[in-house]
Design a protein around this motif. Structure first.
Motif, mmCIF file in Angstrom:
data_model
loop_
_atom_site.group_PDB
_atom_site.id
_atom_site.type_symbol
_atom_site.label_atom_id
_atom_site.label_comp_id
_atom_site.label_asym_id
_atom_site.label_seq_id
_atom_site.Cartn_x
_atom_site.Cartn_y
_atom_site.Cartn_z
ATOM 1 N N GLU A 382 0.830 -1.216 0.000
ATOM 2 C CA GLU A 382 0.000 0.000 0.000
ATOM 3 C C GLU A 382 0.859 1.259 0.000
ATOM 4 O OE1 GLU A 382 -3.842 0.153 2.059
ATOM 5 O OE2 GLU A 382 -3.441 -1.908 2.645
ATOM 6 N N ILE A 383 1.988 1.199 0.733
ATOM 7 C CA ILE A 383 2.873 2.376 0.744
ATOM 8 C C ILE A 383 3.456 2.609 -0.659
ATOM 9 C CG2 ILE A 383 5.084 3.266 1.620
ATOM 10 C CD1 ILE A 383 4.370 1.973 4.314
ATOM 11 N N VAL A 384 3.864 1.508 -1.313
ATOM 12 C CA VAL A 384 4.420 1.646 -2.670
ATOM 13 C C VAL A 384 3.332 2.174 -3.613
ATOM 14 C CG1 VAL A 384 5.424 0.383 -4.610
ATOM 15 C CG2 VAL A 384 6.161 -0.136 -2.294
ATOM 16 N N GLN A 385 2.114 1.669 -3.451
ATOM 17 C CA GLN A 385 1.020 2.144 -4.315
ATOM 18 C C GLN A 385 0.702 3.622 -4.073
ATOM 19 O OE1 GLN A 385 -1.938 -0.834 -3.512
ATOM 20 N NE2 GLN A 385 -1.255 -2.138 -5.202
ATOM 21 N N LEU A 386 0.859 4.049 -2.809
ATOM 22 C CA LEU A 386 0.664 5.481 -2.524
ATOM 23 C C LEU A 386 1.659 6.338 -3.305
ATOM 24 C CD1 LEU A 386 0.068 5.951 1.320
ATOM 25 C CD2 LEU A 386 -1.478 6.505 -0.537
ATOM 26 N N HIS A 387 2.813 5.739 -3.627
ATOM 27 C CA HIS A 387 3.823 6.434 -4.435
ATOM 28 C C HIS A 387 3.521 6.285 -5.933
ATOM 29 C CE1 HIS A 387 6.416 6.345 -0.806
ATOM 30 N NE2 HIS A 387 7.111 7.287 -1.389
ATOM 31 N N ASP A 388 2.369 5.690 -6.267
ATOM 32 C CA ASP A 388 2.017 5.369 -7.663
ATOM 33 C C ASP A 388 2.942 4.316 -8.253
ATOM 34 O OD1 ASP A 388 -0.118 7.171 -7.799
ATOM 35 O OD2 ASP A 388 1.266 8.822 -8.188
#
Ligand code: ADP
Length: 415
Positions: A382-388
């Motif tokens: 989720e953190i990586v996805q928050l970074h797109d």
């Protein structure tokens, strides 16, 4: 769209039961109260005769010769179906349907519009306004009239029960949302309440372990070390819970800065050195090409990579090697960080699920000291996805796993 599908489903159910066998037994004993609004008295009488001669239901018919009269009847009594002539002295069938929809209490009874010859387009307009069906007056028979009314009543009751179901679902959904928020609040409160005394307990154990409170025997050192690790583990669990609730409630905000990844990796390797040494594994870094500084939340990316490295160390046997390979895909404007280990690997059926919240291979933590809550990878992704970006995994059982983080290297400010 949903309404259209619902109406198609209802029509299908009724088409599959063209003569009403589905509800004939029930319908025969059922009373259907019809309000017939038509200024043609003879035609109204004919329709009433058709209905009364039917054995599909007990029809009772009330007459009104204008829309105004019909509305008065509607105020006085309840009806199961309205049979409305399209051309009334005061209103058209469409206007009657609109008036019912806008001014009468919902649910209002289903309406069947009766049209003169060639009145199909007017009837279609009435159906769009909310009429349930239409019948051309000239070709009406006892069978078609009874069928149109019973179908309209059945459709209406299906529509009502679907509306009830969806309002129940909406309520249940709202309840779940509220519960979920309560659970999140509970996690947050408990986690914060526990963390402070836990930090104090850890501090006292550390002081005792250092011999500040007096000499410590080898056996006591072993016990205290174990206690210290347990404190760290509980604290890590609470951190995972807090992070999960933060992500769930969309409260995690990234603090992106233009950063050199190389420096981050150096810091990261230093922080992992004691775990690497105690597990007796090797940790290598491979910079495959030049990585320009790019925008990311340094602490969050360290959190993700520590988690992946921590897992790699945990699942690799002593003597094994863990490699972090970093490259910049200039064309795609992506920085790729791949962490490969020579550990036990992950079976394909587990690989699909390891990013799910609370999922652990084998269902529980592997051993007490190394056990997590099964939240680490879901938080990391989720953190990586928050970074797109994205986080993926490849693995071969018995050979090892590779977790790949891809982060965009584009400047968010230039977007
Ligand atoms: P936890 O927080 O409990 O460690 P994770 O979300 O980090 O859980 O990992 C989920 C599961 O994925 C773990 O139970 C573990 O079995 C598996 N796993 C994660 N990383 C690796 C790895 N490098 N090698 C083998 N299995 C792994």
């Amino acid at each position: 769209m949903c309404t259209l599908v619902a109406i198609q489903c209802m029509n299908l159910a009724l088409r599959n039961d063209p003569v009403g066998i589905m509800s004939e037994a029930a319908a025969a004993s059922e009373t259907i109260r019809v309000l017939m609004i038509d200024d043609d008295v003879q035609y109204s009488a004919l329709c009433a005769r058709y209905l009364k001669s039917s054995n599909r239901a007990n029809f009772t018919v009330t007459f009104a010769s204008s829309a105004a009269e019909g509305f008065k009847e509607l105020d006085k009594a309840e009806f199961d179906c309205l049979l409305v002539d399209y051309l009334l002295p005061d209103l058209t069938g469409t206007e009657v349907v609109r008036a019912l929809r806008d001014f009468k209490a919902d649910p209002y009874p289903p309406t069947v519009i009766m049209t003169a010859q060639g009145g199909e387009s007017a009837a279609a307009e009435a159906v769009r306004a909310g009429a349930m069906d239409f019948l051309p007056k000239r070709t009406v028979t006892a069978t078609s009239l009874v069928r149109a009314i019973t179908n309209a009543v059945q459709k209406n009751s299906l529509r009502k029960s679907m509306a009830e179901q969806s309002s129940k679902l909406r309520r249940a959904n709202q309840e779940l949302k509220t519960r979920n928020e309560e659970i999140q609040r509970f996690y947050q409160v408990v986690s914060h309440e526990v963390k402070t005394p836990l930090a104090a307990a850890r501090e006292f154990i550390a002081i005792t372990l250092d011999g500040i409170a007096g000499p410590v025997t080898a056996y006591q050192t072993e016990m205290l070390t174990y206690a210290l690790e347990s404190c760290d583990q509980i604290s890590a669990h609470f951190n995972d819970l807090i992070e999960t609730t933060r992500l769930e409630s969309k409260k995690m905000v990234l603090n992106k800065e233009l950063t050199a990844l190389d420096e981050v990796v150096t810091r990261l390797f230093a922080s992992m050195s004691s775990a690497v040494d105690s597990k007796k594994v090797f940790l290598k870094k491979r910079l495959l090409n030049e990585i320009p500084p790019f925008w990311f939340d340094c602490n969050r990316v360290i959190q993700v990579l520590s988690n992946l490295l921590g897992n790699a160390i945990k699942y690799t046997e002593p003597g094994g090697t863990i490699t972090m390979a970093v490259r910049h895909d200039r064309e795609a404007e992506v920085v790729e960080i791949a962490i490969s280990d020579e550990g036990c690997g992950i079976a394909p059926e587990d690989l699909e699920r390891i990013f799910d919240r609370l999922y652990q291979v084998g269902g529980t933590g592997d051993d007490f000291m190394g056990a997590g809550l099964g939240l680490g990878l879901s938080i990391a992704r989720e953190i990586v996805q928050l970074h797109d970006g994205d986080l993926t995994a490849q693995s071969v059982v018995g050979e090892g796993s590779t977790f790949t983080v891809r982060l965009p290297s584009t400047n968010p400010l230039s977007k």
